[in-house]
Motif scaffolding. Structure first.
Motif, PDB file in Angstrom:
ATOM      1  N   ALA A 186       0.829  -1.198   0.000  1.00 45.23           N
ATOM      2  CA  ALA A 186       0.000   0.000   0.000  1.00 45.23           C
ATOM      3  C   ALA A 186       0.865   1.250   0.000  1.00 45.23           C
ATOM      4  N   LEU A 187       0.375   2.295  -0.670  1.00 48.96           N
ATOM      5  CA  LEU A 187       1.038   3.584  -0.626  1.00 48.96           C
ATOM      6  C   LEU A 187       0.973   4.142   0.793  1.00 48.96           C
ATOM      7  N   PRO A 188       1.844   5.071   1.163  1.00 48.00           N
ATOM      8  CA  PRO A 188       1.800   5.653   2.514  1.00 48.00           C
ATOM      9  C   PRO A 188       0.453   6.338   2.779  1.00 48.00           C
ATOM     10  N   TYR A 189       0.058   6.330   4.028  1.00 49.79           N
ATOM     11  CA  TYR A 189      -1.183   6.990   4.454  1.00 49.79           C
ATOM     12  C   TYR A 189      -0.992   8.497   4.368  1.00 49.79           C
ATOM     13  N   ASP A 190      -1.805   9.178   3.540  1.00 47.60           N
ATOM     14  CA  ASP A 190      -1.656  10.615   3.288  1.00 47.60           C
ATOM     15  C   ASP A 190      -3.015  11.294   3.466  1.00 47.60           C
ATOM     16  N   PRO A 191      -3.386  11.647   4.703  1.00 49.17           N
ATOM     17  CA  PRO A 191      -4.724  12.223   4.931  1.00 49.17           C
ATOM     18  C   PRO A 191      -4.954  13.536   4.197  1.00 49.17           C
ATOM     19  N   GLN A 192      -3.898  14.334   3.964  1.00 51.09           N
ATOM     20  CA  GLN A 192      -4.082  15.610   3.285  1.00 51.09           C
ATOM     21  C   GLN A 192      -4.537  15.419   1.833  1.00 51.09           C
ATOM     22  N   GLN A 193      -4.157  14.290   1.256  1.00 53.18           N
ATOM     23  CA  GLN A 193      -4.580  14.004  -0.110  1.00 53.18           C
ATOM     24  C   GLN A 193      -5.959  13.335  -0.128  1.00 53.18           C
ATOM     25  N   ILE A 194      -6.239  12.532   0.894  1.00 54.55           N
ATOM     26  CA  ILE A 194      -7.468  11.731   0.932  1.00 54.55           C
ATOM     27  C   ILE A 194      -8.681  12.562   1.348  1.00 54.55           C
ATOM     28  N   GLU A 195      -8.558  13.334   2.418  1.00 54.07           N
ATOM     29  CA  GLU A 195      -9.723  13.874   3.102  1.00 54.07           C
ATOM     30  C   GLU A 195     -10.520  14.901   2.298  1.00 54.07           C
ATOM     31  N   PRO A 196      -9.878  15.889   1.640  1.00 54.76           N
ATOM     32  CA  PRO A 196     -10.682  16.859   0.886  1.00 54.76           C
ATOM     33  C   PRO A 196     -11.529  16.204  -0.204  1.00 54.76           C
ATOM     34  N   ARG A 197     -10.995  15.149  -0.815  1.00 53.37           N
ATOM     35  CA  ARG A 197     -11.729  14.472  -1.889  1.00 53.37           C
ATOM     36  C   ARG A 197     -13.017  13.841  -1.374  1.00 53.37           C
ATOM     37  N   TRP A 198     -12.948  13.208  -0.205  1.00 55.78           N
ATOM     38  CA  TRP A 198     -14.141  12.563   0.336  1.00 55.78           C
ATOM     39  C   TRP A 198     -15.137  13.578   0.893  1.00 55.78           C
ATOM     40  N   GLN A 199     -14.630  14.677   1.407  1.00 53.31           N
ATOM     41  CA  GLN A 199     -15.538  15.728   1.877  1.00 53.31           C
ATOM     42  C   GLN A 199     -16.357  16.278   0.715  1.00 53.31           C
ATOM     43  N   GLU A 200     -15.715  16.480  -0.420  1.00 54.89           N
ATOM     44  CA  GLU A 200     -16.424  16.957  -1.610  1.00 54.89           C
ATOM     45  C   GLU A 200     -17.428  15.910  -2.088  1.00 54.89           C
ATOM     46  N   TYR A 201     -17.051  14.656  -2.023  1.00 51.95           N
ATOM     47  CA  TYR A 201     -17.935  13.567  -2.467  1.00 51.95           C
ATOM     48  C   TYR A 201     -19.198  13.499  -1.609  1.00 51.95           C
ATOM     49  N   TRP A 202     -19.041  13.546  -0.296  1.00 49.90           N
ATOM     50  CA  TRP A 202     -20.213  13.460   0.595  1.00 49.90           C
ATOM     51  C   TRP A 202     -21.167  14.628   0.353  1.00 49.90           C
ATOM     52  N   ALA A 203     -20.589  15.830   0.175  1.00 52.11           N
ATOM     53  CA  ALA A 203     -21.434  17.002  -0.054  1.00 52.11           C
ATOM     54  C   ALA A 203     -22.189  16.866  -1.372  1.00 52.11           C
ATOM     55  N   HIS A 204     -21.508  16.376  -2.397  1.00 52.30           N
ATOM     56  CA  HIS A 204     -22.127  16.231  -3.714  1.00 52.30           C
ATOM     57  C   HIS A 204     -23.243  15.200  -3.692  1.00 52.30           C
ATOM     58  N   GLU A 205     -23.037  14.116  -2.962  1.00 55.27           N
ATOM     59  CA  GLU A 205     -24.022  13.031  -2.934  1.00 55.27           C
ATOM     60  C   GLU A 205     -25.200  13.332  -2.011  1.00 55.27           C
ATOM     61  N   GLY A 206     -25.052  14.308  -1.127  1.00 52.34           N
ATOM     62  CA  GLY A 206     -26.167  14.716  -0.272  1.00 52.34           C
ATOM     63  C   GLY A 206     -26.633  13.653   0.699  1.00 52.34           C
ATOM     64  N   PHE A 207     -25.712  12.949   1.330  1.00 51.88           N
ATOM     65  CA  PHE A 207     -26.076  11.858   2.238  1.00 51.88           C
ATOM     66  C   PHE A 207     -26.907  12.340   3.433  1.00 51.88           C
ATOM     67  N   ALA A 208     -26.723  13.618   3.825  1.00 49.28           N
ATOM     68  CA  ALA A 208     -27.406  14.101   5.026  1.00 49.28           C
ATOM     69  C   ALA A 208     -28.785  14.676   4.740  1.00 49.28           C
ATOM     70  N   ALA A 209     -29.138  14.838   3.458  1.00 49.27           N
ATOM     71  CA  ALA A 209     -30.420  15.450   3.122  1.00 49.27           C
ATOM     72  C   ALA A 209     -31.560  14.487   3.431  1.00 49.27           C
ATOM     73  N   VAL A 210     -32.625  15.005   4.029  1.00 46.74           N
ATOM     74  CA  VAL A 210     -33.797  14.180   4.325  1.00 46.74           C
ATOM     75  C   VAL A 210     -35.059  15.003   4.045  1.00 46.74           C
ATOM     76  N   ASP A 211     -36.031  14.357   3.452  1.00 50.77           N
ATOM     77  CA  ASP A 211     -37.301  15.006   3.136  1.00 50.77           C
ATOM     78  C   ASP A 211     -38.263  14.779   4.299  1.00 50.77           C
ATOM     79  N   THR A 212     -38.572  15.845   5.024  1.00 44.98           N
ATOM     80  CA  THR A 212     -39.441  15.707   6.192  1.00 44.98           C
ATOM     81  C   THR A 212     -40.915  15.645   5.820  1.00 44.98           C
ATOM     82  N   ALA A 213     -41.214  15.674   4.513  1.00 47.46           N
ATOM     83  CA  ALA A 213     -42.604  15.509   4.107  1.00 47.46           C
ATOM     84  C   ALA A 213     -43.082  14.087   4.366  1.00 47.46           C
ATOM     85  N   GLY A 214     -42.116  13.159   4.459  1.00 50.46           N
ATOM     86  CA  GLY A 214     -42.466  11.765   4.713  1.00 50.46           C
ATOM     87  C   GLY A 214     -42.564  11.462   6.193  1.00 50.46           C
TER      88      GLY A 214
END
Length: 817
Positions: A2-30
């Motif tokens: 495995a390549l060395p663990y590099d959080p500075q390279q990993i973390e911003p990418r996943w933060q952008e992914y989660w925001a784009h996918e909208g995992f936290a959004a919930v429709d309260t109409a249901g």
């Protein structure tokens, strides 16, 4: 490899992914599933690692719930009004709104860097007119129903800032903003009638089993329901009697003086005739002290004799009337009968001023002539009390109360320590109170159709000219809604606790424009299932939120009358102060703030998250250490390095025994992590994962590749809520699509684990009270939790002085009481 663990390279990418996918959004109409909430934060602009404990714990639980397939409402917003923004406006020559919005942007970025997910579509800020309009609407409803009123009250007043200060804003007797000594003044103020809900607030606490007992006790004490008697004492040369409230009418024959608060109306009558030449100066000094100063524990008891006497209606005895610093006008009637023999405070006062001390309740081993060296406040036999002598003290309370009622000089009475909520603030950055003053029509509320009353923007902040709204002609000039003539607008703004006392209901649908809350959705989604925040909010915020929710219930707007089902209070993270050298709460003034930015830049957000959640039970106070940070980083490097072990063993069949051990360890870890996170203890959940990693390392050469990969993938799913970035990255490296948030929460085989269990004997004070089956190797905290549940009825109402844990054999509780 495995390549060395590099959080500075990993973390911003996943933060952008989660925001784009909208995992936290919930429709309260249901339909509702789960509503969790972090306490409304003030946008100060800079979060430190101590703040992170609250938000990181909440995100850990939120991610676990999502992986379990739950539909979770998890919003975030800003308690954005308040004095700090106004102070910043003065100091930086910037408008409070501009400063607040900049801080919100900064804090949102810090949340993002921590990897924290919120439903930002539901974001609200209390400083925006579309929110505080509904503060004003609710105020109008309360005014109509008599729950809002204007009255005179003693307040903490800063003569320099020309504003009322809450008790918390008075520091060492001075204003926290400018340091000017604070005065006590009687001012016309706006109040909300929370006292009308005192009994309901008390009763509701009994229906909150999942609140910390400490918080419920603090609220009960703050409400301070007391059953006692009002007793009227005749005052020589004064026509009106003096009413005293006492919870210990059984001790009334032991009263040797009467004490008044300096604000009591009778005090002014005695100013000219009191024997002490400094009487007036003494009274004025007391009046200018804050309530906190006068209530301080261990403070010197001081007083002055008024020269007047009251007559005890039971005994006919003349009692000297004193003014004393420990008597508060806000409690009871502002007058007390003082019984030195049976009250510690009165004993100290009587000893200091040479006043008589007379025993009237004889405890064990006491007689009528016993001389006391300290006050006795317990039960006993009534002595030296005329016809009531010989009764038990509790019995005599009823008898004396009835006697006072029959003779017409008293009545049994219930009183409360709780006082109505003073919401007036003489400052700019808050919700304007929606009333105008008309010469013809008096006080007139602003009609709903003219709301919101918006704060003006053309304001200058100087810091010492009082409320800026008073100097704004465009704001103060109004038209009377009744007669159309010129009127003057109210310049007081609302206490910011008003903003944070109903926001949770607005979150359900913050986009509704024609109503304070979406009643249809609130009927499904309220109450909040899990509320997380600091214990420092135990009284004011939580009390006011419970009060306003009951008001909303009475207005037919919300279901039930309690807003929060489960309350979890996280403990404080401390660091060594550069001022005192002691462990203290993080503060810029103490030089012990640890900012997360540098930490994240060096080690990554996952390292901070792991350490924050591992450092101890989250409800306990803990110290931040650099060694702990390094330990968390090494743990994540070890998790990253397990890729190589799994890759190297991919094609190996492995030995049956080693494979079985890996399988059992995996299922045991799943159960322990599930149980630990369910009771909000991620620290022991991380310990369980460390044990799984150790087992994988021990069996890496012998276990099958399939078992090691299954264990690793299970570990990633368990660890994801705690260290989301690194686990997402490894999950992708292992060939999976999508996010771990959609991968499901692991399950365990209970039958498999049952074969491995050991039986713990559980003792209470040396007696075997239960046995409990647990997995082998359970740590002291987890074993103790399982044992407590098994012997709960023997621990109820008792103090656990010591817990002895013998691994895999016994847990023993030593209790008192």
């Amino acid at each position: 490899m495995a390549l060395p663990y590099d959080p500075q390279q990993i973390e911003p990418r996943w933060q952008e992914y989660w925001a784009h996918e909208g995992f936290a959004a919930v429709d309260t109409a249901g339909e509702k599933d789960l509503y969790m909430l972090m306490m409304f934060p003030y946008p100060s602009g800079d979060l430190h690692v101590g703040h992170g404990r609250n938000y990181i714990l909440g995100d850990c639980l939120f991610r676990m719930f999502l992986m379990q397939g739950r539909k979770v409402l998890n919003p975030m917003g800003w308690d954005a009004f308040g004095l700090p923004a106004e102070n910043a406006a003065i100091k930086r020559n910037i408008h409070p709104h501009e400063w607040t919005v900049a801080n919100i942007g900064r804090m949102k970025d810090q949340f993002r860097r921590w990897g924290i997910l919120y439903d930002w579509d539901k974001e609200i800020a209390s400083c925006e007119p579309e929110y505080y309009r509904w503060n004003q609407w609710l105020f109008n409803r309360m005014l109509e129903s008599g729950l809002a009123y204007r009255g005179k009250s003693p307040v903490n007043w800063c003569p320099s800032c020309r504003t009322v200060l809450a008790n918390e804003q008075v520091v060492a007797g001075g204003c926290e903003r400018c340091g000017t000594p604070v005065e006590q003044r009687d001012l016309e103020q706006w109040f909300l009638r929370i006292t009308a809900y005192a009994d309901r607030l008390l009763e509701g606490l009994d229906r909150l089993p999942d609140w910390p007992e400490k918080v419920k006790l603090m609220q009960r004490n703050w409400i301070g329901r007391s059953e006692g008697c009002d007793v009227r004492f005749a005052v020589e040369a004064v026509a009106e009697p003096l009413t005293v409230f006492t919870t210990r009418v059984d001790t009334i024959y032991g009263a040797t003086f009467v004490a008044l608060a300096p604000e009591h109306p009778l005090v002014e009558r005695f100013r000219a005739t009191a024997p002490d030449p400094d009487f007036g100066e003494f009274v004025d000094t007391l009046k200018n002290q804050t309530r906190l100063q006068r209530e301080s524990e261990g403070g010197d008891k001081a007083g002055r004799f008024t020269g007047a006497y009251a007559v005890n209606p039971f005994s006919g005895e003349r009692l000297p009337i004193w003014v004393a610093n420990f008597v508060l006008m806000e409690y009871g009637t502002g007058a007390i009968m003082s019984v030195p023999a049976h009250d510690e405070r009165d004993f100290a006062f009587a000893t200091k001023y040479g006043l008589p001390i007379r025993l009237v309740i004889a405890g064990p081993g006491m007689g009528p002539d016993t001389v006391l060296s300290e006050a006795y406040s317990g039960p006993g036999a009534v002595v030296n009390s005329g016809p009531f002598s010989g009764l038990a003290s509790e019995e005599s309370k009823a008898a004396m109360g009835a006697f006072a009622e029959e003779r017409g000089f008293g009545a049994r009475k219930v009183r409360y320590r709780l006082r109505d909520w003073l919401i007036s603030r003489q400052r700019y950055w808050g919700t304007p109170i929606p009333v105008v003053y008309c010469a013809d029509d008096g006080l007139v509320p602003v009609p709903d159709g003219q709301l919101p009353v918006v704060l003006p923007t053309d304001i200058e902040f100087g810091g010492s000219e009082g409320n800026p709204l008073e100097r704004s002609a465009s704001f103060t000039a109004a038209t009377c809604p009744k007669c159309g003539k010129p009127a003057r607008r109210e310049t007081d703004t609302m206490d910011t606790f008003m903003d944070s006392s109903w926001y949770y209901a607005r979150f359900v649908n913050p986009h509704i424009r024609d109503a304070m809350i979406d009643r249809e959705r609130v009927a499904r989604w309220m109450p909040v299932d899990l509320y997380i925040g600091g214990v420092e909010h135990a009284i004011l915020h939580l009390m006011y939120a419970r009060f306003l929710y009951k008001v909303l219930h009475d207005f037919g707007m919300v279901p039930g009358d309690e807003p929060f089902t489960v309350l979890f209070n996280q403990g404080m993270i401390t660091a060594k102060s550069k001022v005192s050298g002691k462990l203290e709460k993080m503060s810029k003034s103490k030089g012990n703030v640890i900012a997360p930015d540098a930490l994240i830049s060096r080690y990554g957000a996952d390292t901070e998250r792991v350490y924050t959640l591992f450092m101890g039970p989250p409800e306990k106070e803990v110290e931040w250490t650099d060694d702990g940070v390094m330990g968390a980083h090494r743990f994540l490097q070890r998790v990253w390095g397990l890729q190589d072990i799994v890759a190297e063993s991919a094609d190996r069949t492995g030995a049956a025994g080693a494979t079985e051990e890996i399988l059992v360890a995996t299922h045991r870890a799943v159960k322990r992590v599930h149980d630990d996170l369910a009771r909000y203890h991620p620290n022991t959940a991380i310990a369980a994962m460390m044990e799984l990693i150790n087992t994988m390392a021990e069996q890496q050469a012998a276990a099958s590749g399939a078992a090691l990969r299954q264990a690793y993938e299970t570990l990633l799913r368990l660890l994801h809520p705690i260290a989301p970035h690194v686990t997402e990255e490894i999950w992708r490296i292992l060939g999976h699509e999508g996010s771990l948030l959609g991968a499901g929460w692991p399950s365990f085989d209970a039958a498999l684990l049952a074969k491995q269990q050991v039986t713990l004997a559980v003792q209470v004070n040396g007696k075997l009270r239960a046995t409990v089956a647990v997995e082998p190797g359970l740590g002291a905290e987890a074993a103790g939790a399982a044992a407590r549940e098994a012997v709960a009825k023997w621990l109820e109402g008792k103090e656990v002085a010591k817990v002895v844990h013998v691994p895999d054999r016994m847990v023993s509780f030593v209790v008192k009481g």
